[in-house]
Write a protein that holds these residues in place. Structure first.
Motif, short mmCIF file in Angstrom:
data_model
loop_
_atom_site.label_atom_id
_atom_site.label_comp_id
_atom_site.label_asym_id
_atom_site.label_seq_id
_atom_site.Cartn_x
_atom_site.Cartn_y
_atom_site.Cartn_z
N ILE A 1 3.44 -2.31 2.62
CA ILE A 1 4.21 -1.04 2.80
C ILE A 1 3.51 -0.10 3.67
O ILE A 1 4.05 0.87 4.14
CB ILE A 1 4.14 -0.45 1.28
CG1 ILE A 1 2.71 0.12 0.94
CG2 ILE A 1 4.77 -1.10 0.41
CD1 ILE A 1 2.79 0.91 -0.37
N GLY A 2 2.45 -0.61 4.48
CA GLY A 2 2.01 -0.09 5.67
C GLY A 2 1.23 1.40 5.35
O GLY A 2 1.33 2.20 6.08
N ARG A 3 0.80 1.52 4.07
CA ARG A 3 0.06 2.72 3.71
C ARG A 3 -0.75 2.45 2.54
O ARG A 3 -0.36 1.44 1.69
CB ARG A 3 1.05 3.95 3.30
CG ARG A 3 1.94 3.83 2.15
CD ARG A 3 2.71 4.74 1.76
NE ARG A 3 3.82 4.37 0.73
CZ ARG A 3 3.72 4.16 -0.30
NH1 ARG A 3 2.41 4.10 -1.04
NH2 ARG A 3 4.64 3.86 -1.26
N PRO A 4 -1.69 3.12 2.14
CA PRO A 4 -2.47 2.94 0.86
C PRO A 4 -1.79 2.99 -0.33
O PRO A 4 -0.64 3.88 -0.34
CB PRO A 4 -3.52 4.04 0.86
CG PRO A 4 -3.58 4.60 2.43
CD PRO A 4 -2.14 4.44 2.72
N THR A 5 -2.00 2.28 -1.51
CA THR A 5 -1.25 2.48 -2.58
C THR A 5 -1.75 4.06 -3.26
O THR A 5 -2.65 4.27 -3.00
CB THR A 5 -1.77 1.32 -3.45
OG1 THR A 5 -3.13 1.49 -3.72
CG2 THR A 5 -1.26 -0.02 -2.84
N THR A 6 -0.82 4.25 -3.93
CA THR A 6 -0.96 5.51 -4.73
C THR A 6 -2.43 5.43 -5.54
O THR A 6 -2.41 4.67 -6.33
CB THR A 6 0.05 5.87 -5.69
OG1 THR A 6 1.37 5.78 -4.91
CG2 THR A 6 -0.14 7.42 -6.20
#
Ligand SMILES: NC(=O)c1ccc[n+]([C@@H]2O[C@H](COP(=O)([O-])OP(=O)(O)OC[C@H]3O[C@@H](n4cnc5c(N)ncnc54)[C@H](OP(=O)(O)O)[C@@H]3O)[C@@H](O)[C@H]2O)c1
Length: 284
Positions: free
Chosen positions: A268-273
């Protein structure tokens, strides 16, 4: 044409929302049991088609012209293998060139009782001859959030996961991953994604985080599987669900919900929540 089944559900809706960021609405099909539930999507230009896993006759029309189909696993635990078989057969008959399936983290080796139906579905996909990609989803952090208020009221978070570490992520993270795989231009066939949160925690650490943010005292109380199931029955859960929840915790105690490969955040190209953000939302 990208078809998303279960599009009226919590995950399916988030997948469609994520797809709409990069795909024209007219190329997205929301395949749902009850079209009345997704009138908002129709209003945005998404094609809404009826698709009931229990009525294979609806699936042929729902999948007409499908390039790729995301099969969001059914929530009818115990009935899922024939339901998923019907979807795979219909996607094949429609000439879909890819099926993406929301499976379970490490479905092939998972100690969770839920893994059996996912393993069987994966076997059906192998046998179908249709190219497929597995989105082996770990736990949704949301699974725990309904317990926050009652736990605070009683001063105890109950569970049976021992010191098992749980690498959960928000539903929206898994949805973004499914959308990324569906919309990807490169070939996703044959890939197996083990999807989990960047960070893992024990249920004792979850309790500590809830206590920290709420300013109230909360301890984690670990129970043997049969005792935890008895508590769940006592608070009104039906037998099947109590077995499933207590069995899932027993699987988590054996490490079944842990993974540190970080494939989800890469996808997803970002850290997970982070857990802290999900807990904050639950306390709002
Ligand atoms: N990884 C995890 O922690 C976790 C947790 C819970 C569930 N899951 C799995 O992930 C899936 C998606 O999660 P979710 O949170 O989106 O679940 P959800 O909100 O319960 O959505 C389930 C979806 O399945 C649809 N469905 C059920 N029976 C159907 C049928 N016969 N024909 C067509 N559609 C049918 C529902 O349609 P209606 O709107 O018509 O009911 C709904 O759209 C679940 O179904 C379950 O397999 C995973």
């Amino acid at each position: 044409m990208l078809v998303v089944t279960g599009a009226s559900g919590q995950l399916g809706r988030l997948v469609i929302a994520s797809l709409l960021d990069s795909v024209p609405a007219g190329e997205i099909v929301a395949a749902v049991r009850d079209p009345a539930k997704v009138q908002d999507l129709a209003a945005r230009g998404v094609q809404v088609r009826q698709a009931d896993y229990d009525r294979p006759d609806t699936l042929a029309a729902a999948f007409a012209g499908a390039d790729k189909v995301l099969l969001v696993s059914s929530n009818a635990v115990g009935q899922r293998v024939p339901q998923h078989r019907a979807v795979i057969d219909a996607a094949k008959a429609a000439g879909a060139r890819l099926i993406a399936y929301t499976s379970l983290l490490h479905a092939d080796t998972s100690p969770l009782p839920l893994a059996a139906e996912h393993k069987e579905t994966e076997a059906l996909l192998h046998a179908s001859g249709v190219p497929f990609v597995l989105l082996r989803n770990g736990w949704y952090t949301e699974n725990y959030l309904g317990a926050v208020e009652p736990a605070l009221q009683h001063g105890a978070l109950l569970g049976g996961a021992g010191t098992g570490r749980i690498a959960s992520a928000a539903r929206a993270d898994y949805a973004a991953a499914a959308a990324a795989v569906l919309a990807a231009r490169d070939d996703q066939a044959g890939k197996v994604y083990e999807l989990a949160g960047d960070d893992a925690y024990t249920l004792a650490e979850l309790a500590a985080e809830i206590a920290r943010q709420s300013g109230r005292s909360l301890a984690y109380r670990d129970l043997p599987r049969h005792e935890y199931k008895a508590v769940l029955l006592q608070i009104g859960l039906p037998e099947g669900l109590a077995e499933l929840v207590s069995g899932s915790d027993a699987g988590a105690a054996q490490g079944g919900l842990f993974d540190d490969g970080r494939q989800l955040s890469k996808l997803i190209g970002r850290p997970t929540t982070p857990l802290a953000a999900s807990v904050a939302t639950a306390l709002e």
